[in-house]
Design a protein around this motif. Structure first.
Motif, PDB file in Angstrom:
ATOM      1  N   SER A  81     -41.317 -33.191  30.400  1.00 57.44           N
ATOM      2  CA  SER A  81     -41.223 -34.544  29.846  1.00 57.44           C
ATOM      3  C   SER A  81     -42.005 -34.584  28.537  1.00 57.44           C
ATOM      4  O   SER A  81     -42.500 -33.567  28.075  1.00 57.44           O
ATOM      5  N   LEU A  82     -42.149 -35.777  27.994  1.00 59.91           N
ATOM      6  CA  LEU A  82     -42.736 -35.916  26.662  1.00 59.91           C
ATOM      7  C   LEU A  82     -44.193 -36.362  26.747  1.00 59.91           C
ATOM      8  O   LEU A  82     -44.505 -37.359  27.398  1.00 59.91           O
ATOM      9  N   LYS A 103     -42.249 -42.003  34.727  1.00 63.38           N
ATOM     10  CA  LYS A 103     -41.075 -42.885  34.841  1.00 63.38           C
ATOM     11  C   LYS A 103     -40.366 -42.776  36.204  1.00 63.38           C
ATOM     12  O   LYS A 103     -40.067 -43.809  36.811  1.00 63.38           O
ATOM     13  N   PRO A 104     -40.082 -41.559  36.729  1.00 63.27           N
ATOM     14  CA  PRO A 104     -39.399 -41.485  38.033  1.00 63.27           C
ATOM     15  C   PRO A 104     -40.152 -42.199  39.158  1.00 63.27           C
ATOM     16  O   PRO A 104     -39.538 -42.806  40.039  1.00 63.27           O
ATOM     17  N   LEU A 161     -38.730 -43.605  24.512  1.00 62.28           N
ATOM     18  CA  LEU A 161     -39.521 -42.461  24.059  1.00 62.28           C
ATOM     19  C   LEU A 161     -38.842 -41.149  24.432  1.00 62.28           C
ATOM     20  O   LEU A 161     -38.784 -40.216  23.637  1.00 62.28           O
ATOM     21  N   ASP A 162     -38.345 -41.089  25.687  1.00 59.57           N
ATOM     22  CA  ASP A 162     -37.673 -39.872  26.151  1.00 59.57           C
ATOM     23  C   ASP A 162     -36.498 -39.507  25.255  1.00 59.57           C
ATOM     24  O   ASP A 162     -36.185 -38.336  25.059  1.00 59.57           O
ATOM     25  N   ALA A 163     -35.826 -40.521  24.734  1.00 56.71           N
ATOM     26  CA  ALA A 163     -34.642 -40.294  23.894  1.00 56.71           C
ATOM     27  C   ALA A 163     -35.011 -39.563  22.597  1.00 56.71           C
ATOM     28  O   ALA A 163     -34.164 -38.932  21.969  1.00 56.71           O
ATOM     29  N   THR A 164     -36.287 -39.622  22.201  1.00 58.01           N
ATOM     30  CA  THR A 164     -36.695 -38.964  20.947  1.00 58.01           C
ATOM     31  C   THR A 164     -37.050 -37.494  21.170  1.00 58.01           C
ATOM     32  O   THR A 164     -37.273 -36.758  20.220  1.00 58.01           O
ATOM     33  N   LYS A 165     -37.144 -37.085  22.454  1.00 57.91           N
ATOM     34  CA  LYS A 165     -37.608 -35.726  22.765  1.00 57.91           C
ATOM     35  C   LYS A 165     -36.643 -34.678  22.215  1.00 57.91           C
ATOM     36  O   LYS A 165     -35.438 -34.782  22.379  1.00 57.91           O
ATOM     37  N   GLY A 166     -37.193 -33.679  21.566  1.00 57.57           N
ATOM     38  CA  GLY A 166     -36.371 -32.583  21.069  1.00 57.57           C
ATOM     39  C   GLY A 166     -35.642 -32.912  19.782  1.00 57.57           C
ATOM     40  O   GLY A 166     -34.956 -32.074  19.213  1.00 57.57           O
ATOM     41  N   GLY A 167     -35.792 -34.156  19.311  1.00 55.87           N
ATOM     42  CA  GLY A 167     -35.117 -34.538  18.062  1.00 55.87           C
ATOM     43  C   GLY A 167     -35.889 -34.027  16.861  1.00 55.87           C
ATOM     44  O   GLY A 167     -36.953 -33.418  17.000  1.00 55.87           O
TER      45      GLY A 167
END
Length: 474
Positions: free
Chosen positions: A340-341, A405-406, A456-462
């Protein structure tokens, strides 16, 4: 004094009892001369009891009578009475206790609305008196569980009170979350109602899951019983064991789990209590690890969880300790931060560890961890020279990571299963001041929190994009 702990409810007081027991043991191991020093003053007062009414404090010199700087609150007397009849009875007195007899019936509304109003003045008065004895109050600690009535309801009521009375003092909360198989059927309601309060009024929350504690305890016992660790493990220095404690009564099922949480708190407060080359106070954790006010939930992992008898392979074990801190087996919630981030991470190390060891291990681990683009160097480190009793060194890692989050999604699902059927709602709605809107607001607060983690998770690896900054008009 540095922090003022509040233990609220059955779970909070059982963990608190363990914490005070172990803290005294740590100080006794270091403070051989029995002198009241700065380390002791952070959590204990030294009182001359001969002059009646608890007597004046004695700042330097021999220890007369140590009194914990704490408030113990429970709406059932059982656990607090046990503490008062046990080996720690002299560490607390009636001025530090608030109890009732009937309990909160596993109902957040009873703890928050009924007992909150009923005991408000009493709590404020005891809070002010206890705070008066602190020459430098840095933060409040609340230890409670989320699933029952008193810990969740009255615990979050106390949190709100602390914000009203001492808005400038940081509020740290250690919250024990119920497992999916919890025997309290209303625990999803209590937990989600409490979460809304934690979102709004806490500065930092350390969520801990019963399930994770249970798995850690089982794993250690299996390893010992299978002979895998054999004679290399010191039986008496297990983090989960009762050995060496003041309490020699039969161990209860939750004792081992409570011990792990107490050890977490000992490591967390070690810099406030002992010397170190890189001391870190609790406020620094909040300042460095919480970039967004609501995302203040920190995943903790603790290592070592048992002590090896062979201490010759120091550097290898030291590196292993850092690796363990980032493995799922040592997490106190069932989460996977590695995938995760990370928003930020703190490492609190105790024992004979050098700054170079810290740096080396951070550089070694960094490539395998995903940090948010605008905080690639988001590490905070603390070094305390006094290790826990029975260990040569230890490490507490605190990660502000989207992997919480989970846990929150699962809690939301369990809440919705009950709420859709309106199951048990009448128990809550018959309490004065409790409306159905309290439930809808609480679930919406939790949904918003989950959504913030999603974004925030959506930005991971971008691509690495610096966040937009304020433009100053010239």
């Amino acid at each position: 004094a540095v922090s003022l702990p509040f233990a609220v409810g059955q779970c909070g007081n059982q963990v608190g009892c363990r914490f005070w027991d172990l803290a005294l043991r740590e100080h006794a191991a270091v403070n051989k001369k029995g002198i009241y020093d700065e380390a002791l003053s952070s959590f204990f007062r030294n009182v001359d009891t001969r002059s009646g009414d608890n007597g004046p404090d004695i700042y330097k010199g021999k220890i007369c009578s140590l009194k914990a700087r704490a408030l113990l609150i429970d709406m059932e007397e059982g656990v607090v009475n046990e503490i008062l009849q046990g080996p720690l009875r002299d560490v607390f007195d009636s001025k530090q206790l608030i109890t009732d007899v009937s309990g909160s019936g596993n109902n957040w509304a009873v703890g928050h609305k009924i007992y909150g109003c009923q005991y408000r003045e009493n709590i404020v008065e005891k809070l002010r008196k206890t705070a008066e004895h602190c020459d430098c109050l840095q933060c409040f600690f609340i230890i409670h569980s989320m699933g029952g009535g008193t810990g969740s309801g009255l615990g979050t009521f106390v949190l709100n009170l602390l914000e009203e009375e001492f808005p400038e003092v940081y509020r740290f909360v250690t919250s024990v979350y119920p497992s999916g198989e919890d025997d309290v059927i209303t625990s999803p309601y209590n937990s989600v109602l409490a979460m809304k309060e934690l979102n709004e009024h806490a500065d930092c929350v350390l969520p801990i899951e019963n399930e994770s504690l249970f798995e850690i305890v089982n794993k250690i016992h299996q390893m010992i019983n299978s002979g895998k660790l054999g004679s290399t493990v010191k039986q008496n220095s297990l983090v989960t064991s009762n050995a060496g404690h003041a309490k020699t009564l039969q161990e209860k099922p939750f004792d081992a789990m409570n011990n792990i949480v107490a050890n977490l708190l000992l490591n967390l407060t070690s810099s406030a209590r002992f010397e170190g080359s890189l001391n870190m106070d609790l406020n620094e954790i909040s300042m460095n690890l919480v970039p967004f006010p609501r995302l203040h939930y920190l995943v903790s992992s603790l290592t070592p969880l048992y002590t090896l008898a062979d201490v010759n392979v120091f550097s290898r074990r030291l590196d292993q300790m850092f690796s363990d801190a980032f493995s799922r087996d040592h997490q106190l919630i069932q989460a996977d931060p590695k995938h995760s981030l990370y928003l930020a991470c703190a490492l609190l190390v105790r024992g004979n560890v050098q700054v170079s060891d810290l740096r080396r291990n951070i550089e070694r681990l960094k490539p395998s961890l995903h940090f948010v683009s605008w905080n690639q160097e988001g590490w905070k480190t603390g070094l305390c020279s006094v290790p826990p009793v029975g260990h040569s060194h230890s490490l507490l890692a605190l990660a502000n990571n989207t992997c919480v989050k989970p846990t929150f999604i699962e809690l939301k699902d369990r809440f919705m299963k009950l709420y859709k059927k309106k199951a048990h709602l009448h128990h809550y709605l018959q309490i004065d001041g409790m409306e159905q809107s309290c439930f809808s607001e609480a679930i919406s607060s939790l949904s918003d929190l989950i959504e913030e983690y999603n974004e925030l998770d959506a930005t991971k690896g971008g691509p690495r994009i610096d966040p937009s900054r304020l433009k100053i008009a010239v």
